[in-house]
Write a protein that holds these residues in place. Structure first.
Motif, PDB file in Angstrom:
ATOM      1  N   HIS A  64      -2.221  16.307   2.309  1.00 35.40           N
ATOM      2  CA  HIS A  64      -3.402  15.513   2.655  1.00 35.40           C
ATOM      3  C   HIS A  64      -3.035  14.328   3.547  1.00 35.40           C
ATOM      4  O   HIS A  64      -1.981  14.319   4.179  1.00 35.40           O
ATOM      5  N   GLN A  65      -3.876  13.322   3.582  1.00 36.95           N
ATOM      6  CA  GLN A  65      -3.600  12.133   4.413  1.00 36.95           C
ATOM      7  C   GLN A  65      -4.230  10.900   3.780  1.00 36.95           C
ATOM      8  O   GLN A  65      -5.167  10.986   2.977  1.00 36.95           O
ATOM      9  N   ILE A  66      -3.699   9.754   4.154  1.00 30.52           N
ATOM     10  CA  ILE A  66      -4.279   8.464   3.769  1.00 30.52           C
ATOM     11  C   ILE A  66      -4.133   7.553   4.983  1.00 30.52           C
ATOM     12  O   ILE A  66      -3.254   7.790   5.828  1.00 30.52           O
ATOM     13  N   ASP A  67      -4.985   6.530   5.082  1.00 38.36           N
ATOM     14  CA  ASP A  67      -4.860   5.577   6.191  1.00 38.36           C
ATOM     15  C   ASP A  67      -3.875   4.479   5.761  1.00 38.36           C
ATOM     16  O   ASP A  67      -4.202   3.650   4.902  1.00 38.36           O
ATOM     17  N   PRO A  68      -2.666   4.445   6.333  1.00 39.43           N
ATOM     18  CA  PRO A  68      -1.645   3.502   5.848  1.00 39.43           C
ATOM     19  C   PRO A  68      -2.038   2.039   6.041  1.00 39.43           C
ATOM     20  O   PRO A  68      -1.619   1.180   5.271  1.00 39.43           O
ATOM     21  N   ARG A  69      -2.845   1.735   7.048  1.00 40.10           N
ATOM     22  CA  ARG A  69      -3.276   0.343   7.239  1.00 40.10           C
ATOM     23  C   ARG A  69      -4.169  -0.079   6.077  1.00 40.10           C
ATOM     24  O   ARG A  69      -4.064  -1.184   5.557  1.00 40.10           O
ATOM     25  N   ARG A  70      -5.055   0.825   5.680  1.00 44.89           N
ATOM     26  CA  ARG A  70      -5.924   0.512   4.532  1.00 44.89           C
ATOM     27  C   ARG A  70      -5.110   0.460   3.243  1.00 44.89           C
ATOM     28  O   ARG A  70      -5.365  -0.362   2.371  1.00 44.89           O
ATOM     29  N   LEU A  71      -4.159   1.371   3.121  1.00 42.69           N
ATOM     30  CA  LEU A  71      -3.290   1.376   1.930  1.00 42.69           C
ATOM     31  C   LEU A  71      -2.573   0.032   1.797  1.00 42.69           C
ATOM     32  O   LEU A  71      -2.530  -0.573   0.715  1.00 42.69           O
ATOM     33  N   ALA A  72      -2.018  -0.436   2.911  1.00 46.70           N
ATOM     34  CA  ALA A  72      -1.280  -1.708   2.878  1.00 46.70           C
ATOM     35  C   ALA A  72      -2.207  -2.868   2.519  1.00 46.70           C
ATOM     36  O   ALA A  72      -1.866  -3.718   1.686  1.00 46.70           O
ATOM     37  N   GLY A  73      -3.399  -2.885   3.116  1.00 49.09           N
ATOM     38  CA  GLY A  73      -4.361  -3.956   2.821  1.00 49.09           C
ATOM     39  C   GLY A  73      -4.772  -3.933   1.356  1.00 49.09           C
ATOM     40  O   GLY A  73      -4.906  -4.984   0.707  1.00 49.09           O
ATOM     41  N   ALA A  74      -4.967  -2.735   0.829  1.00 47.21           N
ATOM     42  CA  ALA A  74      -5.371  -2.603  -0.574  1.00 47.21           C
ATOM     43  C   ALA A  74      -4.255  -3.077  -1.497  1.00 47.21           C
ATOM     44  O   ALA A  74      -4.513  -3.719  -2.531  1.00 47.21           O
ATOM     45  N   LEU A  75      -3.021  -2.769  -1.143  1.00 44.20           N
ATOM     46  CA  LEU A  75      -1.902  -3.199  -1.995  1.00 44.20           C
ATOM     47  C   LEU A  75      -1.752  -4.723  -1.991  1.00 44.20           C
ATOM     48  O   LEU A  75      -1.455  -5.322  -3.028  1.00 44.20           O
ATOM     49  N   VAL A  76      -1.975  -5.358  -0.832  1.00 45.55           N
ATOM     50  CA  VAL A  76      -1.932  -6.829  -0.806  1.00 45.55           C
ATOM     51  C   VAL A  76      -2.998  -7.385  -1.756  1.00 45.55           C
ATOM     52  O   VAL A  76      -2.731  -8.262  -2.583  1.00 45.55           O
ATOM     53  N   GLY A 127       1.863  -6.553   4.239  1.00 46.43           N
ATOM     54  CA  GLY A 127       0.983  -5.465   4.683  1.00 46.43           C
ATOM     55  C   GLY A 127       1.266  -5.025   6.106  1.00 46.43           C
ATOM     56  O   GLY A 127       0.660  -4.080   6.604  1.00 46.43           O
ATOM     57  N   GLY A 128       2.205  -5.685   6.785  1.00 44.36           N
ATOM     58  CA  GLY A 128       2.559  -5.292   8.149  1.00 44.36           C
ATOM     59  C   GLY A 128       3.627  -4.204   8.113  1.00 44.36           C
ATOM     60  O   GLY A 128       3.707  -3.423   7.174  1.00 44.36           O
ATOM     61  N   GLY A 129       4.451  -4.176   9.147  1.00 43.66           N
ATOM     62  CA  GLY A 129       5.565  -3.227   9.149  1.00 43.66           C
ATOM     63  C   GLY A 129       5.149  -1.823   9.547  1.00 43.66           C
ATOM     64  O   GLY A 129       4.110  -1.606  10.187  1.00 43.66           O
ATOM     65  N   ALA A 130       5.953  -0.859   9.140  1.00 45.91           N
ATOM     66  CA  ALA A 130       5.793   0.522   9.611  1.00 45.91           C
ATOM     67  C   ALA A 130       4.434   1.113   9.242  1.00 45.91           C
ATOM     68  O   ALA A 130       3.923   2.005   9.935  1.00 45.91           O
ATOM     69  N   ALA A 131       3.808   0.623   8.156  1.00 49.48           N
ATOM     70  CA  ALA A 131       2.506   1.167   7.751  1.00 49.48           C
ATOM     71  C   ALA A 131       1.437   0.912   8.808  1.00 49.48           C
ATOM     72  O   ALA A 131       0.417   1.598   8.852  1.00 49.48           O
ATOM     73  N   GLN A 132       1.659  -0.088   9.668  1.00 49.69           N
ATOM     74  CA  GLN A 132       0.686  -0.358  10.723  1.00 49.69           C
ATOM     75  C   GLN A 132       0.759   0.681  11.842  1.00 49.69           C
ATOM     76  O   GLN A 132      -0.125   0.752  12.694  1.00 49.69           O
ATOM     77  N   VAL A 133       1.830   1.458  11.845  1.00 50.15           N
ATOM     78  CA  VAL A 133       2.022   2.459  12.902  1.00 50.15           C
ATOM     79  C   VAL A 133       1.858   3.877  12.341  1.00 50.15           C
ATOM     80  O   VAL A 133       1.304   4.756  13.000  1.00 50.15           O
ATOM     81  N   ALA A 134       2.297   4.092  11.117  1.00 46.07           N
ATOM     82  CA  ALA A 134       2.382   5.438  10.538  1.00 46.07           C
ATOM     83  C   ALA A 134       1.032   6.150  10.532  1.00 46.07           C
ATOM     84  O   ALA A 134      -0.021   5.532  10.412  1.00 46.07           O
ATOM     85  N   ALA A 135       1.103   7.478  10.632  1.00 45.16           N
ATOM     86  CA  ALA A 135      -0.113   8.293  10.627  1.00 45.16           C
ATOM     87  C   ALA A 135      -0.650   8.503   9.217  1.00 45.16           C
ATOM     88  O   ALA A 135      -1.839   8.745   9.032  1.00 45.16           O
ATOM     89  N   GLY A 136       0.223   8.474   8.217  1.00 43.65           N
ATOM     90  CA  GLY A 136      -0.244   8.606   6.832  1.00 43.65           C
ATOM     91  C   GLY A 136      -0.357  10.026   6.328  1.00 43.65           C
ATOM     92  O   GLY A 136      -1.088  10.292   5.377  1.00 43.65           O
TER      93      GLY A 136
END
Ligand code: GLY
Length: 408
Positions: A162-174, A49-58
């Motif tokens: 549109h947009q999504i929050d990549p940090r939440r996306l990553a957490g949800a995928l984990v 869940g780390g990596g670029a998704a922690q930085v990306a705007a989504g």
């Protein structure tokens, strides 16, 4: 629980059917979708869940980030954007997490006559590509977004980006992976195991051997660095640094912006992505500096200067975070998906600026490839084998009538 199916070319002695190297959003969606098809899946990553998704705007910006020469990629981007509503619903249900998916649209604006000419070109390309976007005068832009600078000269309204929050996306995928039975090894993959010309899993930094019938390299910008991968199979991925700022809109200011606002200012892209929770993400630099993830005074200055020209009120807002990440760039800015010339070894990497946007379609494509051994038609152009210099089996990218167009 799902019934197990046999992967197309799995080894019978494998400890898992599929092993994914890399637990960013691309590795995770590959693992989740593949586990849903009944295969046993392992993910190797020190920090899933780390990596670029922690930085990306989504930003899900298939239309506003259209570039000349990328019309083949456009088809995949549009397919993925179209899957987002159902994907977000399913992932929310599967994980119990809110993804911050927001169908707010995007406004791309111009601040001077050069910017306006650039945006007019983009509008023409979008129209020739059959995409929906509407030209607005500066006044119409400000009517939509009153915080815009008085000098805005015109803009493109794109209600489908549109947009999504990549940090939440990553957490949800984990969480969804865990619920689907995916096994996580929180460690670095040290090297790929190759036995008799076939990938056979990985060896971890502590020497642990993890065997698998199929191994997927989905390690983002690090994908070109896994030891043991034969030179002619190693993906041509390079890191492209992006610095991103996070500001916070205090409640009395809300809504500061109602949609994503972006522009090209003096040749640099700047975007402001307003979340429903008051976070305002401002990005992003694009720097070819190798593995450097330093946040620099110059990077922050340029982003704030350009964002301030667009929306002067941002200088009133608290600056809550500055961060830099690495996009996994590829030679043609498009991802590498599916089987390679090494048996048992697949790639899901090179998503460059579009990793978050391409998450849904990547999951579908990779699960199909891992269970059938073949890429689905929609992904044939993205075979890693397009970069095989000597292969006689190269699948050429599907061409469209616009592929050879250049800016006028
Ligand atoms: N897609 C936005 C970026 O790469 O900065």
């Amino acid at each position: 629980m799902h019934s197990r199916t046999t992967p197309a070319t799995a080894s019978p002695s494998a400890t898992s059917d599929v092993l994914v190297v890399g637990g960013g959003v691309i590795g995770l969606v590959t693992a989740w979708r593949t586990a849903q098809r009944g295969l046993s899946v392992t993910v190797v990553d020190p920090e899933p869940g780390g990596g670029a998704a922690q930085v990306a705007a989504g930003m899900l910006a298939a239309v506003t980030e259209l570039h000349y020469g990328e019309q083949t990629l456009l088809g995949l981007n549009i397919a993925s954007a179209g899957r987002y509503p159902a994907f977000a619903d399913e992932l929310t249900e599967a994980s119990g997490h809110d993804l911050g998916y927001r169908t707010c649209g995007t406004l791309a604006v111009a601040l001077d006559s050069d910017d306006r000419a650039h945006l007019r070109e983009l509008h023409a390309l979008q129209q020739r590509s059959g995409l929906e976007s509407e030209w607005l005068s500066g006044r119409e832009c400000r009517r939509l977004e009153p915080m815009l600078a008085p000098g805005v000269r015109g803009g493109l309204r794109v209600d489908g980006d549109h947009q999504i929050d990549p940090r939440r996306l990553a957490g949800a995928l984990v969480a969804a992976c865990e619920r689907a039975g995916v096994v996580f090894h929180r460690a670095w993959a040290e090297r790929l195991s190759v036995v008799r010309d076939r990938a056979h899993g990985v060896v971890l930094a502590d020497g642990t051997e993890l065997a698998a019938g199929l191994t997927v390299l989905a390690a983002g910008s690090l994908s070109g660095r896994l030891a043991g991968v034969p030179d002619d199979v190693l993906p041509p991925v390079r890191p492209v640094k992006g610095q991103v700022l996070r500001l916070s809109v205090p409640k009395p200011y809300a809504p500061f912006l109602s949609r994503t606002v972006r522009a090209v200012v003096r040749g640099s892209h700047v975007y402001l992505v307003p979340r429903e929770n008051g976070e305002l993400v401002v990005g992003a630099t694009s720097e070819e500096l190798g593995w450097d993830t330093t946040v620099t005074a110059g990077g922050v200055y340029e982003l704030l200067r350009d964002a301030h020209e667009l929306v002067p009120g941002i200088t009133e807002l608290p600056l809550t975070e500055t961060r830099a990440g690495l996009r996994p760039g590829s030679p043609d800015n498009a991802p590498m998906l599916g089987p390679t010339r090494l048996d048992g070894f697949h790639l899901a990497t090179g998503h460059y600026r579009n990793g978050v946007l391409l998450t849904p379609v990547t999951g579908d494509v990779m699960a199909h490839a891992l269970t059938t051994g073949e890429l689905p038609d929609e992904a044939l152009a993205f075979t890693p084998r397009r970069f095989d210099a000597t292969s006689s089996e190269i699948v050429p990218p599907a061409r469209t009538q616009h592929d050879t167009e250049q800016p006028a």
